[in-house]
Design an enzyme around this catalytic site. Structure first.
Site, short mmCIF file in Angstrom:
data_model
loop_
_atom_site.label_atom_id
_atom_site.label_comp_id
_atom_site.label_asym_id
_atom_site.label_seq_id
_atom_site.Cartn_x
_atom_site.Cartn_y
_atom_site.Cartn_z
N HIS A 1 0.84 -1.20 0.00
CA HIS A 1 0.00 0.00 0.00
C HIS A 1 0.87 1.26 0.00
CE1 HIS A 1 -3.63 2.36 1.19
NE2 HIS A 1 -2.72 3.12 1.78
N GLU A 2 1.84 1.29 0.90
CA GLU A 2 2.70 2.47 1.00
C GLU A 2 3.63 2.61 -0.21
OE1 GLU A 2 2.30 4.79 3.15
OE2 GLU A 2 0.77 3.71 4.26
N HIS B 1 1.82 4.62 -2.75
CA HIS B 1 1.97 6.06 -2.49
C HIS B 1 3.38 6.53 -2.91
CE1 HIS B 1 -1.82 6.32 -0.48
NE2 HIS B 1 -1.46 5.62 0.56
#
Length: 293
Positions: A26-27, A30
């Site tokens: 997920h990170e 980003h």
């Protein structure tokens, strides 16, 4: 003590491992979106708390591993913490401070001063990365292990059940449920599980004819394969699994990706539908998770 160690090995450690992997992906979503938009990044952390080890790359990003395995974060330049909060509430003052210290135009590399579409892209990239991860995992399983296919044919109808009241008969092949095409008994189970107390339309093939039926799955307490109890929708039909009517379908790479995307979307839409029923009070929260077992 031995019982705790067994529980930790069986549940806690795998949960933390999966959580860390999911949050890291997920990170990373980003992170790569921010890099594509030219955002300055200070830190990428796997885990929280004090650093166990780490390094700094050519772009000046500190990569670190923390000792608390509960996820991770990416920290953009100018963030006060892992939640991307600016150093100052007054962004105008923040811009002036950055340009005074780093030169004119330096603030344009900070997340907080990027155009709205870029900030939206960076924010959405995290969930998108998790969707891609789910698609890849589904595709890998479909290519390597394959999919057990049990025809959605009715092998039995329980007396006084919703299926019996609706007119289901032994031998019926369910081809559509709630507007979704059905080619596997498991697909049918997923739809029924989340539609307890909700009238549901079905199309069944019987003696070469397509017959529409409407039934309302009844909410019941059932025991899943892991021995846990859940309240889900039950129609009252039996699958032909016990008769050994099953095949294993394996997919090629392209087909597996498409099937993985379809299953990811199905899980997402099922979850959204189910949460909507919980929020609106049409279902109780104790059913949460049932259809995804």
């Amino acid at each position: 003590m031995l019982g705790f160690l067994q529980t930790a090995l069986a549940y806690i450690i795998p949960f933390l491992l999966v959580l860390t992997i999911v949050v890291t992906i997920h990170e990373l979503g980003h992170y790569w979106a921010a890099r594509a938009c030219g955002v300055a990044i200070d830190q990428f952390s796997i885990g929280f708390g004090r650093r166990i080890f780490g390094w700094r790359d050519r772009q000046g990003v500190e990569w670190r591993v923390g000792w608390i395995p509960l996820g991770g974060y990416v920290r953009f330049s100018g963030d006060e913490n892992a939640a991307s909060v600016p150093d100052q509430a007054n962004l105008s003052a923040m811009r002036q401070k950055i340009e005074a210290e780093q030169g004119a135009g330096a603030a344009d590399r900070y997340f907080h001063f990027k155009p709205v579409w870029q900030r939206a892209f960076i924010t959405a990239a995290g969930p998108l990365a998790n969707f891609i991860l789910a698609i890849v995992l589904f595709a890998f399983l479909l290519m390597s292990v394959g999919e057990t296919v049990i025809p959605a044919r009715v092998a039995g109808v329980q007396p006084d059940s919703p299926a019996a009241e609706a007119g289901f008969q032994v031998g019926d092949l369910v081809v559509e449920a709630n507007g979704q095409e059905i080619d596997n008994f498991f697909d049918l189970q997923q739809i029924i599980a989340v539609r307890s107390n909700a009238p549901t339309s079905f199309l069944v093939e019987r003696d070469g004819r397509i017959i529409p039926l409407t039934a309302t799955p009844e909410r019941r307490l059932v025991t899943d394969r892991m021995g846990g109890e859940q309240k889900i929708g039950v129609l009252g039909i039996a699958s032909p699994a016990d008769a050994g009517v099953r095949t294993v379908r394996r997919y090629g790479p392209i087909e597996a990706i498409g099937a993985g995307a379809e299953r990811t979307w199905r899980v997402l839409s099922t979850t959204v539908y189910y949460l909507g029923r919980v929020v609106t009070g049409r279902e109780s929260a104790d059913q949460l998770g049932g259809p995804l077992r």
